[in-house]
Write a protein that holds these residues in place. Structure first.
Motif, PDB file in Angstrom:
ATOM      1  N   ASN A  57       0.815  -1.229   0.000  1.00 26.61           N
ATOM      2  CA  ASN A  57       0.000   0.000   0.000  1.00 26.61           C
ATOM      3  C   ASN A  57       0.841   1.268   0.000  1.00 26.61           C
ATOM      4  OD1 ASN A  57      -1.867  -2.020   0.436  1.00 26.61           O
ATOM      5  ND2 ASN A  57      -3.126  -0.803   1.819  1.00 26.61           N
ATOM      6  N   ASP A  58       1.954   1.257   0.709  1.00 25.49           N
ATOM      7  CA  ASP A  58       2.777   2.458   0.836  1.00 25.49           C
ATOM      8  C   ASP A  58       3.806   2.596  -0.275  1.00 25.49           C
ATOM      9  OD1 ASP A  58       1.426   3.030   3.188  1.00 25.49           O
ATOM     10  OD2 ASP A  58       2.919   2.026   4.455  1.00 25.49           O
ATOM     11  N   TYR A  59       3.809   1.650  -1.237  1.00 21.79           N
ATOM     12  CA  TYR A  59       4.858   1.651  -2.254  1.00 21.79           C
ATOM     13  C   TYR A  59       4.297   1.696  -3.684  1.00 21.79           C
ATOM     14  CZ  TYR A  59       7.355  -0.170   1.831  1.00 21.79           C
ATOM     15  OH  TYR A  59       7.884  -0.337   3.083  1.00 21.79           O
ATOM     16  N   ILE A  60       3.113   1.123  -3.886  1.00 22.18           N
ATOM     17  CA  ILE A  60       2.574   0.950  -5.230  1.00 22.18           C
ATOM     18  C   ILE A  60       1.795   2.186  -5.649  1.00 22.18           C
ATOM     19  CG2 ILE A  60       0.276  -0.020  -4.790  1.00 22.18           C
ATOM     20  CD1 ILE A  60       2.850  -1.819  -6.943  1.00 22.18           C
ATOM     21  N   LYS A  61       1.770   2.440  -6.951  1.00 24.83           N
ATOM     22  CA  LYS A  61       1.004   3.551  -7.518  1.00 24.83           C
ATOM     23  C   LYS A  61      -0.131   2.961  -8.358  1.00 24.83           C
ATOM     24  CE  LYS A  61       5.151   6.448  -7.838  1.00 24.83           C
ATOM     25  NZ  LYS A  61       6.096   7.133  -8.774  1.00 24.83           N
ATOM     26  N   VAL A  62      -1.353   3.197  -7.933  1.00 20.81           N
ATOM     27  CA  VAL A  62      -2.511   2.631  -8.624  1.00 20.81           C
ATOM     28  C   VAL A  62      -2.768   3.412  -9.904  1.00 20.81           C
ATOM     29  CG1 VAL A  62      -4.979   2.169  -8.449  1.00 20.81           C
ATOM     30  CG2 VAL A  62      -3.502   1.829  -6.457  1.00 20.81           C
ATOM     31  N   GLY A  63      -3.027   2.675 -10.997  1.00 16.56           N
ATOM     32  CA  GLY A  63      -3.311   3.305 -12.279  1.00 16.56           C
ATOM     33  C   GLY A  63      -2.076   3.802 -12.990  1.00 16.56           C
ATOM     34  N   GLU A  64      -0.905   3.541 -12.455  1.00 17.80           N
ATOM     35  CA  GLU A  64       0.338   4.017 -13.060  1.00 17.80           C
ATOM     36  C   GLU A  64       1.323   2.863 -13.248  1.00 17.80           C
ATOM     37  OE1 GLU A  64       2.121   7.441 -11.202  1.00 17.80           O
ATOM     38  OE2 GLU A  64       0.215   8.030 -10.281  1.00 17.80           O
ATOM     39  N   LYS A  65       2.385   3.196 -13.963  1.00 15.65           N
ATOM     40  CA  LYS A  65       3.481   2.245 -14.139  1.00 15.65           C
ATOM     41  C   LYS A  65       4.285   2.144 -12.849  1.00 15.65           C
ATOM     42  CE  LYS A  65       7.100   3.537 -16.407  1.00 15.65           C
ATOM     43  NZ  LYS A  65       7.976   3.982 -17.511  1.00 15.65           N
ATOM     44  N   ASN A  66       4.625   0.901 -12.461  1.00 16.06           N
ATOM     45  CA  ASN A  66       5.408   0.662 -11.258  1.00 16.06           C
ATOM     46  C   ASN A  66       6.656  -0.142 -11.616  1.00 16.06           C
ATOM     47  OD1 ASN A  66       3.583   1.428  -8.708  1.00 16.06           O
ATOM     48  ND2 ASN A  66       2.273   0.611 -10.334  1.00 16.06           N
ATOM     49  N   ILE A  67       7.738   0.186 -10.934  1.00 13.38           N
ATOM     50  CA  ILE A  67       9.013  -0.482 -11.176  1.00 13.38           C
ATOM     51  C   ILE A  67       9.259  -1.488 -10.054  1.00 13.38           C
ATOM     52  CG2 ILE A  67      11.510  -0.180 -11.387  1.00 13.38           C
ATOM     53  CD1 ILE A  67      10.934   2.659 -12.414  1.00 13.38           C
ATOM     54  N   LEU A  68       9.353  -2.757 -10.427  1.00 20.59           N
ATOM     55  CA  LEU A  68       9.650  -3.832  -9.476  1.00 20.59           C
ATOM     56  C   LEU A  68      11.084  -4.294  -9.702  1.00 20.59           C
ATOM     57  CD1 LEU A  68       6.419  -6.025  -9.748  1.00 20.59           C
ATOM     58  CD2 LEU A  68       6.825  -4.011  -8.325  1.00 20.59           C
ATOM     59  N   THR A  69      11.877  -4.303  -8.665  1.00 20.04           N
ATOM     60  CA  THR A  69      13.259  -4.760  -8.739  1.00 20.04           C
ATOM     61  C   THR A  69      13.518  -5.694  -7.562  1.00 20.04           C
ATOM     62  OG1 THR A  69      13.904  -2.634  -9.708  1.00 20.04           O
ATOM     63  CG2 THR A  69      15.670  -4.069  -8.910  1.00 20.04           C
ATOM     64  N   PHE A  70      14.047  -6.880  -7.873  1.00 24.35           N
ATOM     65  CA  PHE A  70      14.320  -7.872  -6.837  1.00 24.35           C
ATOM     66  C   PHE A  70      15.783  -8.279  -6.908  1.00 24.35           C
ATOM     67  CE2 PHE A  70       9.875  -9.480  -8.159  1.00 24.35           C
ATOM     68  CZ  PHE A  70       9.250  -8.452  -7.483  1.00 24.35           C
ATOM     69  N   LYS A  71      16.439  -8.300  -5.775  1.00 27.75           N
ATOM     70  CA  LYS A  71      17.763  -8.894  -5.670  1.00 27.75           C
ATOM     71  C   LYS A  71      17.606 -10.292  -5.073  1.00 27.75           C
ATOM     72  CE  LYS A  71      20.241  -4.578  -4.508  1.00 27.75           C
ATOM     73  NZ  LYS A  71      21.071  -3.949  -3.440  1.00 27.75           N
ATOM     74  N   VAL A  72      18.147 -11.279  -5.749  1.00 25.19           N
ATOM     75  CA  VAL A  72      18.090 -12.656  -5.248  1.00 25.19           C
ATOM     76  C   VAL A  72      19.512 -13.150  -5.034  1.00 25.19           C
ATOM     77  CG1 VAL A  72      17.341 -15.021  -5.681  1.00 25.19           C
ATOM     78  CG2 VAL A  72      15.910 -13.107  -6.417  1.00 25.19           C
ATOM     79  N   LEU A  73      19.796 -13.594  -3.823  1.00 25.16           N
ATOM     80  CA  LEU A  73      21.111 -14.114  -3.453  1.00 25.16           C
ATOM     81  C   LEU A  73      20.996 -15.617  -3.259  1.00 25.16           C
ATOM     82  CD1 LEU A  73      21.949 -11.425  -0.741  1.00 25.16           C
ATOM     83  CD2 LEU A  73      22.206 -11.264  -3.212  1.00 25.16           C
ATOM     84  N   LYS A  74      21.840 -16.378  -3.934  1.00 21.41           N
ATOM     85  CA  LYS A  74      21.720 -17.838  -3.893  1.00 21.41           C
ATOM     86  C   LYS A  74      21.895 -18.382  -2.477  1.00 21.41           C
ATOM     87  CE  LYS A  74      23.185 -22.065  -6.227  1.00 21.41           C
ATOM     88  NZ  LYS A  74      23.856 -22.609  -7.428  1.00 21.41           N
ATOM     89  N   TYR A  75      22.866 -17.852  -1.746  1.00 16.04           N
ATOM     90  CA  TYR A  75      23.168 -18.389  -0.423  1.00 16.04           C
ATOM     91  C   TYR A  75      22.919 -17.330   0.654  1.00 16.04           C
ATOM     92  CZ  TYR A  75      25.512 -21.903  -3.257  1.00 16.04           C
ATOM     93  OH  TYR A  75      25.784 -22.872  -4.181  1.00 16.04           O
ATOM     94  N   THR A  76      22.296 -17.778   1.743  1.00 14.36           N
ATOM     95  CA  THR A  76      22.014 -16.930   2.903  1.00 14.36           C
ATOM     96  C   THR A  76      22.360 -17.731   4.149  1.00 14.36           C
ATOM     97  OG1 THR A  76      19.757 -17.706   3.297  1.00 14.36           O
ATOM     98  CG2 THR A  76      20.048 -16.013   1.593  1.00 14.36           C
ATOM     99  N   SER A  77      22.190 -17.117   5.294  1.00 13.76           N
ATOM    100  CA  SER A  77      22.371 -17.896   6.524  1.00 13.76           C
ATOM    101  C   SER A  77      21.428 -19.092   6.529  1.00 13.76           C
ATOM    102  CB  SER A  77      22.123 -17.015   7.745  1.00 13.76           C
ATOM    103  OG  SER A  77      20.805 -16.478   7.717  1.00 13.76           O
ATOM    104  N   GLY A  78      20.243 -18.918   5.957  1.00 11.07           N
ATOM    105  CA  GLY A  78      19.275 -20.006   5.909  1.00 11.07           C
ATOM    106  C   GLY A  78      19.704 -21.177   5.053  1.00 11.07           C
TER     107      GLY A  78
END
Length: 1004
Positions: A187-208
């Motif tokens: 809710n605090d990040y998306i713009k309704v009715g407009e173009k939105n930029i989604l960017t994800f960083k994925v790291l293969k290894y984590t503490s998990g």
């Protein structure tokens, strides 16, 4: 396996895991940042969509984000540009990647296979950032104006690795735990009715990643569905459905807890439908509350089980939004020391299932599962263990609908640190199950599993994980599950000796160990739990021997309720060699040879990576069948092993086989046999039988759908084996170095120097490509390599390869005898030919000086490759061996020589047929034994399948197809085994004692 475990001990002890780093993915105590509380899986629809029958996933409340994404791969997380999340970053030159997928399967990075131990550099603390493969995903999406004023969420069904989420340049949060969903409120990040930029960083290894040390390919990426969804502010946030049985399991007990995102302003209503017809509906009048309840009794409910997967539809209306969930009424209990469903005892006929596709890796689809489930159902499998992590949500939907009992397993395996239930123990200073710092990791992975999957009737058992040290963290996850779910038992393989498991779930115990468990019933409470092996009958390569012996024991003792075969599918990856030939890659392939790997230990399936059924699965089908038979005189005892289905409407067919051919058939309607009971059926006598024939009674049962649900055959009358050799012998010639036996159009020419046949002339042409030789060795199976066959039975490898002629003589009747010193014994080959050209060959083994068991006792030779079609009378039509032949029925079968090949992912002994009476090649070559024999034929030789004392990276494409037909007639060949593949032998009854042996074959 022990060596693999011990080899990493030094590394494991050196890990100091209590030191947190700067980023969430390097902090064991951080599993997620700014994620929503886990919830059950469901979709919200509009009322119009519901009425029109529109698929829920296609609702206007959802925006599917699967498909093409901009993508950039980095060898290290340190290489990711610091400004990549900026809204001004230029992604135009980046590659495209399909989501869901694993990036290694798309050509980025290297797929590494490990059974146990970590595939990353730990740097003594956390996964080393410098050696952490990473990637950035980018996409622009426009959100509908209709979502204005609604709550908007981003949901990942599964990301392999850790994921940092950015929307329109702002960091939203972080999640790890690769096999369960993560959800972010936007809710605090998306713009309704407009173009939105989604960017994800994925790291293969984590503490998990230390908790994801499973026996599989170590792959990364957004590997499950990802989507946006929206709902009104007071939407349904979660559902908890408990739909058990009461009143002696007759009536349904429906209890639903509805959690709203904020207090509602209007009443909710619900209805329960059976086959589209509303059978009950009510309004929930409570308003301005976030917790609402449904409590109803459904009279004479139709019950859910794996055999009768009956489902109702529960629809909950919340203003102009609605949710539909499938409901199955069933009760799971541990009662009278057994696992029971709906008050009924059951046998668990299960398999373990990894997510694997030969081209997509871990990114499996609903269609993939449907293919698997169709094959499982056809082979009498009724249960699946989710090894070793929760599956995608649609997996459970399908299991509910099709009928499978599911053990849902938390994504927790830290095998490299030790396992209390196996023969080495964890170091409590480093083993994660003992460390308070790792409690949250254990708890959150368990809770995520439970909350998402809690409403599925197919889930009958929760599992705490796999192969871990059973420390305090597992007592806490056990206690949490028991406190939050009183409807299901909890199991842990690592807790077999402890109190935090309701089921004894060992792995790779032998049948004798099961008997020991029964014997020890009164010694301690831990021997009074239901005994259901979480893994057994290791199906690596040519395996799954002595499965019948397991189940003879299980069927005799109720507390032994079956288990889960390891495992379902070979984790082979389809690739091509330099010649363009396709094969299945395994550990060390695909540019990974320089990395630690566990070779073909990923190939343990009952089906190939392309889902081709292995011969071992046919044995599973037979042993797992639910209708079984015993014959007592003229009475056929029929045992119904179903838990809920009677045999009403079933048909019995029975036939008389004489010398492999059905000569008379009869059928009758079966009486109604209640579940878990048996009845006798009197069979009518057959009209006539032929003297001098071998006779079998073949019986089969078909259900109402005309599906075969049980078969068996019984030997009624044996046939005496009579030599066909004429008293009139062939002509004998003895020249300088040769002995020649001649008759009609045949000549057998021997060398006095080697004692072997140089040629076998048929109509002036030599058909013999390699001489008749005693054979004592087989191309080692994976199981053979596991118990180090070259060391354990190496005397017989020498005996097979180095045979020194001691004497070659011919008597006055033309009988040629060649005597060999084979090192650990002596061997004779005795040849006779009669006037018709029939050859009798006898092999004798004597003066045995070794105590090593014998791999095989047989005769091998090769003829011209044009002998490529075969008829045989014996067990078939599929491959079978001494300890894996109950599924193969006696008959006369016609195959090509190439049909005898089964291309196991690593070449090994294959293609045998047991209990063979005769073999006929269509060009005129016939083989008979003086007793039933094991027969193998290929267009390749034993040497082509040979490997050597150490495993080499060899594949099916390495097998040379030669212009010859290789033939082996075994008097005996030891069983294939299959209790486990890292030291397990065939059980004693299927081993060959070192002693004298003699047998004969006749060929013409």
């Amino acid at each position: 396996m022990k060596k693999l475990l011990l080899s990493i001990t030094a590394f494991m002890v050196s890990l100091s895991l209590a030191i947190a780093q700067d980023y969430p993915h390097q902090k064991p105590e951080v599993v997620s940042v700014n994620t929503m509380a886990p919830r059950s899986s469901f979709y919200i629809q509009t009322l119009d969509e519901l009425k029109s029958g529109k698929e829920a996933e296609s609702s206007e409340h959802y925006l599917d984000l699967n498909g093409a994404w901009k993508f950039q791969y980095f060898n290290s997380e340190l290489d990711i540009p610091s400004n990549v999340t900026s809204t001004y970053y230029d992604f135009s030159a980046w590659d495209n990647i399909t989501v869901p997928s694993n990036w290694e399967m798309q050509g980025y990075g290297i797929p590494i296979y490990k059974n146990v131990g970590f595939a990353f550099k730990g740097n003594g603390k956390m996964p080393d950032p410098e050696y952490n493969p990473s990637a950035v995903y980018h996409r622009e999406v426009t959100v509908s104006k209709d979502w204005d004023g609604k709550d908007i969420y981003l949901r990942f069904e599964g990301v392999a690795g850790g994921i940092y989420v950015y929307v329109n340049g702002k960091e939203v949060g972080y999640s790890e735990g690769s096999k369960t969903a993560a959800e972010f409120k936007l809710n605090d990040y998306i713009k309704v009715g407009e173009k939105n930029i989604l960017t994800f960083k994925v790291l293969k290894y984590t503490s998990g990643s230390y908790l994801e040390d499973q026996d599989f390919w170590r792959l990364a990426g957004i590997e499950r569905d990802v989507y946006l969804w929206a709902a009104k502010p007071d939407h349904i946030q979660d559902l908890t459905i408990i739909s058990g049985l009461k009143n002696r399991y007759r009536d349904g007990d429906l209890n639903v807890e509805i959690t709203l995102s904020q207090p509602n302003t209007t009443p909710l209503s619900w209805e329960l439908l059976e086959n589209g017809k509303v059978i009950k509906k009510k309004t929930i009048s409570t308003v301005k509350a976030t917790q609402l309840q449904i409590k109803e009794t459904i009279k004479s409910v139709k019950k859910w089980s794996a055999e009768t997967p009956y489902l109702y539809d529960l629809v909950i209306y919340n203003g102009d939004e609605a949710i539909t969930k499938k409901v199955g009424f069933r009760t799971v209990e541990v009662k009278d020391h057994t696992l029971q469903v709906n008050g009924q005892y059951l046998l668990v006929k299960g398999v373990n299932l990894h997510d694997h596709h030969m081209e997509r890796g871990h990114a499996v689809t609903k269609e993939d599962y449907l293919e698997d489930f169709k094959i499982m159902k056809a082979h009498n499998i009724n249960a699946i263990r989710c090894s070793h992590y929760p599956k995608p949500s649609f997996f459970y939907d399908l299991c509910d609908e099709l009928g499978f009992y599911v053990v849902d397993e938390a994504n927790i395996e830290a095998h490299g640190f030790g396992n209390d239930s196996q023969d080495y123990h964890p170091d409590e200073k480093v083993s994660l199950g003992y460390l308070p710092l790792w409690e949250k990791q254990h708890m959150e992975r368990t809770i995520r599993m439970y909350e998402r999957d809690k409403n599925h009737p197919s889930v009958i058992i929760w599992s705490l994980g796999n192969e871990n040290g059973n420390g305090p963290n597992f007592y806490k996850t056990y206690d949490w599950l028991k406190a939050n779910d009183k409807t299901r038992p909890v199991q842990s393989e690592s807790a077999n000796y402890f109190t935090n498991t309701d089921i004894s779930a060992p792995m790779y115990n032998t049948g004798q160990t099961g008997l020991d468990y029964v014997r020890d019933f009164d010694k301690a409470p831990r021997f009074q739990r239901p005994y259901i092996q979480c893994e057994y009958a290791h199906a690596m390569g040519n395996s799954v021997g002595d499965l019948k012996e397991y189940w003879d024991i299980y069927r005799a003792h109720k507390i032994l309720q079956g288990g889960f075969i390891w495992d379902w599918v070979d984790q082979g990856i389809l690739t091509k060699n330099e010649h363009g030939e396709a094969f299945f890659a395994y550990g060390g392939d695909l540019r990974a040879s320089r990395y630690p790997n566990d070779e073909n230990f990923c190939a343990n399936g009952l089906v190939n990576a392309d889902r081709k059924v292995k011969p071992s699965l046919l044995e599973v089908k037979k042993v797992y069948q639910n209708i079984n038979f015993t014959l007592e005189g003229g009475r056929l005892m029929i045992n119904n092993e179903y838990s809920f289905l009677s045999t009403e409407g079933y048909q019995l067919k029975y036939a008389l086989k004489e010398n492999g051919k059905i000569v008379e058939e009869k059928s009758l309607k079966l009486p109604s046999i209640k579940p878990m009971s048996e009845k006798a059926v009197v069979l009518e006598a057959f009209s006539k039988t032929t003297e001098g024939t071998e006779q079998f009674l073949y019986v089969s049962v078909f259900n109402k759908k005309q599906e075969l649900v049980g078969e068996e055959e019984f030997l009624i009358k044996e046939k005496a084996y009579v030599s066909q050799l004429s008293n009139t012998k062939a002509k004998v010639e003895s020249t300088g170095d040769e002995i020649i036996l001649s008759a009609k159009n045949s000549k057998l020419i021997f060398s006095k120097t080697t004692g072997q046949a140089l040629a076998w002339m048929k109509n002036g042409k030599n058909i013999l490509q390699s001489p008749f030789k005693p054979t004592f060795w087989r191309a080692p199976l994976d199981n053979d390599m596991g118990f180090q066959i070259y060391k354990a039975l190496g005397d017989w490898k020498t005996a097979n390869d180095f045979q020194k002629l001691m004497d070659c003589s011919i008597d006055k009747e033309g009988k040629i005898t060649s005597t060999y010193d084979v090192g650990c014994a002596k061997a004779k080959m005795i040849y006779e030919m009669d006037e018709n050209g029939l050859i009798r060959i006898s092999m004798e083994l004597f003066d045995v000086t070794t105590e090593m068991k014998i791999p095989r006792v047989g005769i091998n030779y090769a003829v011209d490759g044009t002998y490529d079609e075969v008829e045989f009378y014996g067990k078939g039509p599929h491959e079978n061996y001494w300890d894996r032949k109950t599924s193969a029925m006696m008959g006369i079968y016609k195959l090509k020589v190439s049909d005898f090949d089964f291309d196991y992912i690593r070449p090994q002994e294959n293609g045998a047929r047991a209990d063979v009476r005769y073999v006929k090649y269509t060009k005129g070559l016939e083989i008979y034994g003086d007793q039933p024999f094991l027969f193998t034929t290929h267009h390749s030789t034993l040497g082509d399948y040979q490997e050597g004392p150490k495993k080499l990276q060899r594949h099916s494409t390495d097998i040379i197809k030669r212009p010859l037909t290789d033939i082996t007639i075994d008097h005996l060949q030891m069983g294939v085994g299959g209790d486990y593949s890292w030291g397990g032998w065939p059980i004693p009854k299927y081993l060959i004692t070192p002693q004298n042996y003699q047998f004969s074959i006749e060929i013409k």
